[in-house]
Design an enzyme around this catalytic site. Sequence first.
Site, mmCIF file in Angstrom:
data_model
loop_
_atom_site.group_PDB
_atom_site.id
_atom_site.type_symbol
_atom_site.label_atom_id
_atom_site.label_comp_id
_atom_site.label_asym_id
_atom_site.label_seq_id
_atom_site.Cartn_x
_atom_site.Cartn_y
_atom_site.Cartn_z
ATOM 1 C CB SER A 145 -28.453 -106.468 -26.239
ATOM 2 O OG SER A 145 -27.110 -106.056 -26.336
ATOM 3 C CE1 TYR A 158 -28.668 -101.742 -22.818
ATOM 4 C CE2 TYR A 158 -27.112 -103.379 -23.628
ATOM 5 C CZ TYR A 158 -28.182 -102.527 -23.847
ATOM 6 O OH TYR A 158 -28.774 -102.468 -25.088
#
Length: 253
Positions: A145, A158
């Site tokens: 990410s 996350y």
Amino acid sequence: MPNFSLIGKRALVTGASRGIGQSLAIALAESGAQVICASSKEGGCSQTVALINELKQQKAEQLFADLSDMQAVQKLADDALAIFGGIDILVNNGGTIFRSPAVDFPMSEWQKVLTVNVDSAFLLSQQIGKTMINQGSGKIINTASMLSYSGGVTVPSYTASKHAIAGLTKALANEWGQFNIQVNGIAPGYIRTDNTQALQDDQQRSKDICNRIPAGRWGETEDLKGAAVFLASEASNYVNGHILAVDGGFLAR
């Protein structure tokens, strides 16, 4: 010309019911791979399987597993290996996210995100990696990410999980490169998916994001297909432990 063909290869893609995972699964099938699509619910990948079968090149299969349950993840690995007699390409894409200010972040949600995003990726890599070692080849692609590079806001679990995925990618590459196994990651930029819907709906935030991206737009899931095929094919045989950003230039600015 480098060999980008995946004909004869067997792949497992988690989180393949929609969004990024669906596009990655379709991309591998379009390049000739036999693809097992996995999601968290029984029948969750029916649409993806149907789209692949429409290609009339390969017949896709589907499995399901709750990635927060390590027994279910182990069964997923065993079942996937049994379907085609092995796996040549593992795409650890399945994941989850929870948004909350850090001061109020529920510990239960912290643990769930880390378990789904990191523990399942490690266990699948470990169990399928053993068979790749025995066969003398394999490709593992982890979905990282932009938050593998930065901290983000209100997504501490996350962010921690995606930093961990980047580290795990490098650690496995170090150990398994000697067995002709390449372990790499794809770090999607700001892609139009369910996970980014809240950001897309925030007009000012969405505008700020696009202003930062040299390409001047949100990415589409199809923008990730080429990176996936590259990292899954022989064209990337000397690429290992790398996190490939597909971000429209976001990191460059």
